[in-house]
Design an enzyme around this catalytic site. Structure first.
Site, PDB file in Angstrom:
ATOM      1  N   LYS A 115       0.798  -1.225   0.000  1.00  0.00           N
ATOM      2  CA  LYS A 115       0.000   0.000   0.000  1.00  0.00           C
ATOM      3  C   LYS A 115       0.830   1.276   0.000  1.00  0.00           C
ATOM      4  O   LYS A 115       0.404   2.287  -0.562  1.00  0.00           O
ATOM      5  CB  LYS A 115      -0.973   0.007   1.180  1.00  0.00           C
ATOM      6  CG  LYS A 115      -2.051  -1.057   1.031  1.00  0.00           C
ATOM      7  CD  LYS A 115      -3.124  -0.961   2.098  1.00  0.00           C
ATOM      8  CE  LYS A 115      -4.085  -2.123   1.916  1.00  0.00           C
ATOM      9  NZ  LYS A 115      -5.309  -1.995   2.675  1.00  0.00           N
ATOM     10  N   GLU A 199      -2.409   6.872   7.803  1.00  0.00           N
ATOM     11  CA  GLU A 199      -3.173   7.752   6.923  1.00  0.00           C
ATOM     12  C   GLU A 199      -4.012   8.650   7.806  1.00  0.00           C
ATOM     13  O   GLU A 199      -4.397   8.257   8.901  1.00  0.00           O
ATOM     14  CB  GLU A 199      -4.151   6.933   6.055  1.00  0.00           C
ATOM     15  CG  GLU A 199      -3.560   6.418   4.784  1.00  0.00           C
ATOM     16  CD  GLU A 199      -4.556   5.599   3.971  1.00  0.00           C
ATOM     17  OE1 GLU A 199      -5.763   5.608   4.286  1.00  0.00           O
ATOM     18  OE2 GLU A 199      -4.098   4.949   3.032  1.00  0.00           O
ATOM     19  N   ARG A 290      -6.936  -7.792  -8.878  1.00  0.00           N
ATOM     20  CA  ARG A 290      -7.589  -9.094  -9.089  1.00  0.00           C
ATOM     21  C   ARG A 290      -9.060  -8.853  -9.358  1.00  0.00           C
ATOM     22  O   ARG A 290      -9.537  -7.730  -9.262  1.00  0.00           O
ATOM     23  CB  ARG A 290      -7.456  -9.908  -7.806  1.00  0.00           C
ATOM     24  CG  ARG A 290      -8.039  -9.119  -6.631  1.00  0.00           C
ATOM     25  CD  ARG A 290      -8.089  -9.887  -5.348  1.00  0.00           C
ATOM     26  NE  ARG A 290      -8.202  -9.005  -4.196  1.00  0.00           N
ATOM     27  CZ  ARG A 290      -9.353  -8.550  -3.699  1.00  0.00           C
ATOM     28  NH1 ARG A 290     -10.495  -8.879  -4.263  1.00  0.00           N
ATOM     29  NH2 ARG A 290      -9.363  -7.759  -2.654  1.00  0.00           N
TER      30      ARG A 290
HETATM   31  P1  ADP Z   1     -13.054  -7.224  -2.361  1.00  0.00           P
HETATM   32  O1  ADP Z   1     -12.005  -6.176  -2.205  1.00  0.00           O
HETATM   33  O2  ADP Z   1     -13.018  -8.020  -3.605  1.00  0.00           O
HETATM   34  O3  ADP Z   1     -14.378  -6.736  -2.011  1.00  0.00           O
HETATM   35  P2  ADP Z   1     -12.286  -8.380   0.112  1.00  0.00           P
HETATM   36  O4  ADP Z   1     -11.413  -7.252   0.500  1.00  0.00           O
HETATM   37  O5  ADP Z   1     -13.495  -8.667   0.891  1.00  0.00           O
HETATM   38  O6  ADP Z   1     -12.661  -8.329  -1.390  1.00  0.00           O
HETATM   39  O7  ADP Z   1     -11.396  -9.680   0.008  1.00  0.00           O
HETATM   40  C1  ADP Z   1     -11.802 -10.782  -0.746  1.00  0.00           C
HETATM   41  C2  ADP Z   1     -11.259 -12.023  -0.123  1.00  0.00           C
HETATM   42  O8  ADP Z   1      -9.857 -12.015  -0.192  1.00  0.00           O
HETATM   43  C3  ADP Z   1     -11.625 -12.187   1.322  1.00  0.00           C
HETATM   44  O9  ADP Z   1     -11.841 -13.556   1.529  1.00  0.00           O
HETATM   45  C4  ADP Z   1     -10.401 -11.705   2.067  1.00  0.00           C
HETATM   46  O10 ADP Z   1     -10.302 -12.361   3.306  1.00  0.00           O
HETATM   47  C5  ADP Z   1      -9.302 -12.112   1.115  1.00  0.00           C
HETATM   48  N1  ADP Z   1      -8.159 -11.188   1.122  1.00  0.00           N
HETATM   49  C6  ADP Z   1      -8.117  -9.951   0.605  1.00  0.00           C
HETATM   50  N2  ADP Z   1      -6.908  -9.400   0.740  1.00  0.00           N
HETATM   51  C7  ADP Z   1      -6.133 -10.318   1.355  1.00  0.00           C
HETATM   52  C8  ADP Z   1      -4.762 -10.353   1.792  1.00  0.00           C
HETATM   53  N3  ADP Z   1      -3.931  -9.324   1.623  1.00  0.00           N
HETATM   54  N4  ADP Z   1      -4.328 -11.458   2.395  1.00  0.00           N
HETATM   55  C9  ADP Z   1      -5.152 -12.499   2.584  1.00  0.00           C
HETATM   56  N5  ADP Z   1      -6.437 -12.532   2.204  1.00  0.00           N
HETATM   57  C10 ADP Z   1      -6.929 -11.472   1.610  1.00  0.00           C
HETATM   58  P1  ADP Z   2      -8.430  -3.469   2.571  1.00  0.00           P
HETATM   59  O1  ADP Z   2      -7.154  -3.729   1.848  1.00  0.00           O
HETATM   60  O2  ADP Z   2      -8.601  -4.290   3.768  1.00  0.00           O
HETATM   61  O3  ADP Z   2      -9.606  -3.461   1.641  1.00  0.00           O
HETATM   62  P2  ADP Z   2      -8.573  -0.559   2.547  1.00  0.00           P
HETATM   63  O4  ADP Z   2      -7.357   0.275   2.622  1.00  0.00           O
HETATM   64  O5  ADP Z   2      -9.213  -0.701   1.218  1.00  0.00           O
HETATM   65  O6  ADP Z   2      -8.253  -1.990   3.137  1.00  0.00           O
HETATM   66  O7  ADP Z   2      -9.646   0.000   3.583  1.00  0.00           O
HETATM   67  C1  ADP Z   2     -10.808  -0.726   3.893  1.00  0.00           C
HETATM   68  C2  ADP Z   2     -11.860   0.199   4.465  1.00  0.00           C
HETATM   69  O8  ADP Z   2     -11.381   0.866   5.634  1.00  0.00           O
HETATM   70  C3  ADP Z   2     -12.300   1.326   3.543  1.00  0.00           C
HETATM   71  O9  ADP Z   2     -13.299   0.917   2.652  1.00  0.00           O
HETATM   72  C4  ADP Z   2     -12.781   2.383   4.521  1.00  0.00           C
HETATM   73  O10 ADP Z   2     -14.086   2.132   4.963  1.00  0.00           O
HETATM   74  C5  ADP Z   2     -11.833   2.205   5.687  1.00  0.00           C
HETATM   75  N1  ADP Z   2     -10.692   3.124   5.570  1.00  0.00           N
HETATM   76  C6  ADP Z   2      -9.475   2.829   5.077  1.00  0.00           C
HETATM   77  N2  ADP Z   2      -8.650   3.892   5.122  1.00  0.00           N
HETATM   78  C7  ADP Z   2      -9.362   4.898   5.636  1.00  0.00           C
HETATM   79  C8  ADP Z   2      -9.065   6.268   5.946  1.00  0.00           C
HETATM   80  N3  ADP Z   2      -7.867   6.807   5.724  1.00  0.00           N
HETATM   81  N4  ADP Z   2     -10.068   7.028   6.485  1.00  0.00           N
HETATM   82  C9  ADP Z   2     -11.274   6.496   6.725  1.00  0.00           C
HETATM   83  N5  ADP Z   2     -11.605   5.231   6.456  1.00  0.00           N
HETATM   84  C10 ADP Z   2     -10.671   4.422   5.926  1.00  0.00           C
END
Ligand code: ADP
Ligand code: ADP
Ligand code: MG
Length: 471
Positions: A115, A199, A290
């Site tokens: 990230k 962040e 993906r």
């Molecule tokens: P999307 O971003 O497609 O909505 P999610 O964030 O919910 O999906 O993740 C989809 C699936 O992949 C979930 O089962 C989550 O636990 C798994 N997953 C996502 N990122 C990772 C990661 N960095 N390491 C392991 N599992 C992950």
């Molecule tokens: P993941 O890889 O698990 O999907 P993300 O970075 O996409 O993680 O963040 C997942 C969720 O967490 C976002 O959809 C949002 O709701 C919350 N989030 C992440 N970063 C921030 C931020 N800087 N401020 C507020 N909410 C955040």
């Protein structure tokens, strides 16, 4: 063209890929571990290979999977989501062995999967990024200094996190001190990396993400946006396409921004660029390299089969649509039906599905690998079904979602379905204006009880059929 695809995944997404292959005249090969012996993806693929007793081990063994693909004459591997889908090494090994990886190159995956590197790449490309630390944090002292500069609240995040894990909001220096070791330990356990960064916490943002498709010839298009603001603990529950909260000008702006982001990193295949929206400002958050769980709703509004396009792109074919040929129509919602008890803090509820009756009718799609008599194993994700509904108008799609949830019968495990009924009946949700705090701000919806129709025809039919079949 690709002739045979090994699917390095399980459950509904494996089945989704089997279906795309079948429609394209491509053979599909499934893999499975012991608890998946009776899984639907195994039954439906053209071939299936056992990869070990350990429930998870086999699905994470990159070298073994690529060897198996080579031995069984597969010329491509689809990683789905989760598991090895964002593992750069997996993409690299495929490439080495002359097997097409249905996703981006190892270089792009490692750059965007990290990230802080992704943030740096986007800053370089002039994309607005959530204010945050300059790369990873060295130690707690640095974290406290950076947080002071950004201003509280801040978000402490695992650099290689995903699935909503490894993220903590900290409102004070005391909280940051407490959370720092916790996030590091969680990140180490879950993602095998102790790197963290900060962040600025955007308070009550909307999560808006853009689906993109990019071929090997430098063509990139977007398929409009999804609104994933309905989340619990940073995990998506209900996804919506297009967002009911954007103007046309915002929609065009964010689409262009996502295409620019993808071009800046020479992106290839399907991907998602995630943004946070606050006021009129969009901030880049991360890129998912993906196919996403919620790709279905983009398919519903644009008519583009994203998995089919992924396979064509991996085969080296140019995109067959220009941006001007991509249109959207109506609204689509996806409900992630999780085997969890919303009335008991979303405790997982694994076990045997005693009865499953799929919803139907116009504008309804279900993506699932469950069936009556199937036992949901406790080793994997609790999401057991995706219900997708489409309708021409916002009001209509809400009504259709409610009707489809009522149509569905899923017995034997507790699910989040009734909770979603509550959300669909909530006036704020129906107004089409909401943010990522919606779920915490509406604890009363957790106890929502469906009032069943007195003449429950669907249940009566399902019961009669089951009795007839002697189930
Ligand atoms: P999307 O971003 O497609 O909505 P999610 O964030 O919910 O999906 O993740 C989809 C699936 O992949 C979930 O089962 C989550 O636990 C798994 N997953 C996502 N990122 C990772 C990661 N960095 N390491 C392991 N599992 C992950
Ligand atoms: P993941 O890889 O698990 O999907 P993300 O970075 O996409 O993680 O963040 C997942 C969720 O967490 C976002 O959809 C949002 O709701 C919350 N989030 C992440 N970063 C921030 C931020 N800087 N401020 C507020 N909410 C955040
Ligand atoms: Mg995300």
């Amino acid at each position: 063209m690709i002739k045979k695809v090994l699917i390095a995944n399980r459950g509904e997404i494996a089945l989704r890929i089997v279906r795309a292959c079948a429609e394209m005249g491509v053979r599909s090969a499934a893999i499975y571990t012991e608890p998946d012996r009776y899984a639907l993806h195994v039954k439906r693929a053209d071939e299936a290979y056992f990869i070990g007793e350990d429930p998870l081990g086999g699905y994470l063994d990159a070298r073994r999977i690529v060897n198996l693909a080579a031995e069984t004459g597969c010329d491509a591997i689809h990683p789905g989501y989760g598991f090895l889908s964002e593992n750069a090494e997996f993409s690299r090994i495929c490439n080495e062995r002359g097997i097409a990886f249905i996703g981006p190159s190892a270089e792009v995956i490692s750059r965007m999967g990290d990230k802080t590197e992704a943030r740096a790449a986007m800053i370089g490309a002039g994309i607005p990024v959530t204010p945050g630390s300059d790369g990873n944090l060295q130690d707690l002292d640095e974290a406290l200094l950076v947080a002071e500069k950004l201003g509280y609240p801040v978000m402490l995040k695992a650099t290689s996190g995903g699935g909503g894990r490894g993220i903590r909001r900290c409102d004070t220096p005391q909280e940051l001190k407490q959370q720092y070791p916790r996030v590091i330990s969680e990140a180490t356990k879950a993602f095998g990396s102790a790197e963290v960064f900060l962040e600025k916490c955007i308070v009550d943002p909307k999560h808006i993400e853009v689906q993109i498709l990019a071929d090997k010839h430098g063509n990139v298009i977007h398929l409009f946006e999804r609104d994933c603001s309905i989340q619990r603990r940073n995990q998506k529950l209900i996804e919506i396409a297009p967002s009911p909260q954007l103007s046309d000008a915002q929609r065009d702006y964010i689409g262009d921004l996502a295409v620019r982001a993808a071009k800046a990193v020479n992106y290839e295949n399907a991907g998602t660029v995630e943004f946070l929206l606050t006021g009129e400002d969009f901030f880049f958050m991360e890129m998912n390299t993906r196919v996403q769980v919620e790709h279905t709703i983009t398919e519903a509004i644009t008519g583009v089969d994203i998995v089919r396009e992924q396979i064509r792109i991996a085969a080296g074919l140019p995109l067959r649509y220009q941006q001007s040929e991509i249109h959207y129509r109506g609204f689509a919602l996806q409900f992630r039906i999780n085997a969890e008890d919303p009335k008991n803090n979303f405790l997982p509820s694994f076990g045997k599905i005693s009865r499953y009756y799929a919803p139907g009718g116009p504008g309804v799609r279900t993506d699932t690998a469950i069936y009556t008599g199937y036992t949901i194993p406790p080793y994997f994700d609790s999401m057991c079904l995706k219900l997708i509904v489409w309708a021409m108008d916002w009001e209509d799609v809400l009504d259709r979602g409610s009707r489809a949830l009522e149509d569905m019968r899923l017995q034997g495990v507790k699910t989040t379905a009734s909770y979603y009924q509550g959300i669909l009946h909530d006036a704020e949700f129906r107004s089409g204006v909401f943010n990522t705090s919606f779920v915490v701000n509406h604890p009363e919806l957790l106890n929502y009880s469906e009032k069943r129709h007195p003449n429950d025809i669907a249940l009566a039919i399902a019961t009669a059929i089951a009795a007839h079949a002697g189930l």
